[in-house]
Scaffold this active site. Structure first.
Site, PDB file in Angstrom:
ATOM      1  N   CYS A 114     -41.570  -0.381   5.180  1.00 39.96           N
ATOM      2  CA  CYS A 114     -40.647  -1.500   5.031  1.00 39.96           C
ATOM      3  C   CYS A 114     -41.260  -2.535   4.091  1.00 39.96           C
ATOM      4  CB  CYS A 114     -40.383  -2.124   6.394  1.00 39.96           C
ATOM      5  SG  CYS A 114     -39.252  -3.531   6.375  1.00 39.96           S
TER       6      CYS A 114
ATOM      7  N   HIS B 286     -32.201  -4.127  10.423  1.00 35.34           N
ATOM      8  CA  HIS B 286     -32.520  -5.480   9.951  1.00 35.34           C
ATOM      9  C   HIS B 286     -31.407  -6.473  10.272  1.00 35.34           C
ATOM     10  CE1 HIS B 286     -36.349  -5.141   7.960  1.00 35.34           C
ATOM     11  NE2 HIS B 286     -35.953  -4.091   7.250  1.00 35.34           N
TER      12      HIS B 286
END
Length: 192
Positions: free
Chosen positions: A106, A152
């Protein structure tokens, strides 16, 4: 414009994104900036919380992964041609198929990669960048990237999917990231 990417530890990464409408200020430019930021960071997806916007918006380009696979690897992901798409106000309608592991990373948690189990297929309802309603099913690598970015906008991170012992072993690395003790090739916004 290339925007700074929010680092692990910033509260926006744990906020559930709010829905937006086509009147959201500067939306067209924001989407353009997200693409530019994602490509500058060598990412394949980017969610608005990662650029300090707690809204339900993310972009995905899995074409670059699919196009870089050799022919044998492509056979592992039948039906996944890759996409380059904007997702606004996405909601998961269905998850299907077997869970499979893939080593994820990420941009907000640089230099940390872990195997994460996710379902093979996801069906989403969302709006595209023209605010046209969509309902599509995605599979393979594309589904995985979408599910990562979807997390997210739900205030979740890929490390939430790993075993507690692994997370404990990562604590020092995560603390270093949140304190800005890490070097990356892109701009980051660290928690204060």
């Amino acid at each position: 414009m290339i925007l700074p990417i929010v680092a692990y530890g910033h509260p926006v990464l744990r906020a559930v994104g709010t829905e937006i409408d086509k009147e959201y200020p500067g939306l067209e430019q924001l989407i353009a900036d997200m693409w530019e930021t994602m490509y500058n960071s060598n990412g394949v997806g980017l969610a608005a919380p990662q650029i300090n916007r707690p809204i339900r918006l993310f972009v995905v380009d899995s074409l670059q992964i699919i196009h870089n696979l050799d022919e044998d690897e492509k056979k592992e992901y039948p039906g996944d041609e890759g996409i380059r798409e904007v997702f606004i106000n996405a909601q998961i309608k269905d998850l299907d198929g077997e869970e499979w592991a893939y080593n994820e990373g990420c941009l907000s948690i640089p230099k940390v990669r872990e195997d994460v189990m996710r379902k093979e297929t996801v069906t989403l309802t969302y709006l595209n960048d023209a605010f046209e309603p969509q309902e599509k099913t995605f599979t393979g690598i594309t589904a995985r990237v979408i599910l990562h970015e979807y997390d997210h906008i739900e205030g979740k991170l890929f490390i939430d999917h790993i075993k507690p012992l692994k997370r404990t072993l990562l604590k020092r690395k995560l603390d270093d990231i949140s304190k800005g003790k890490i070097r990356v090739d892109y701009r980051m916004l660290f928690p204060k």
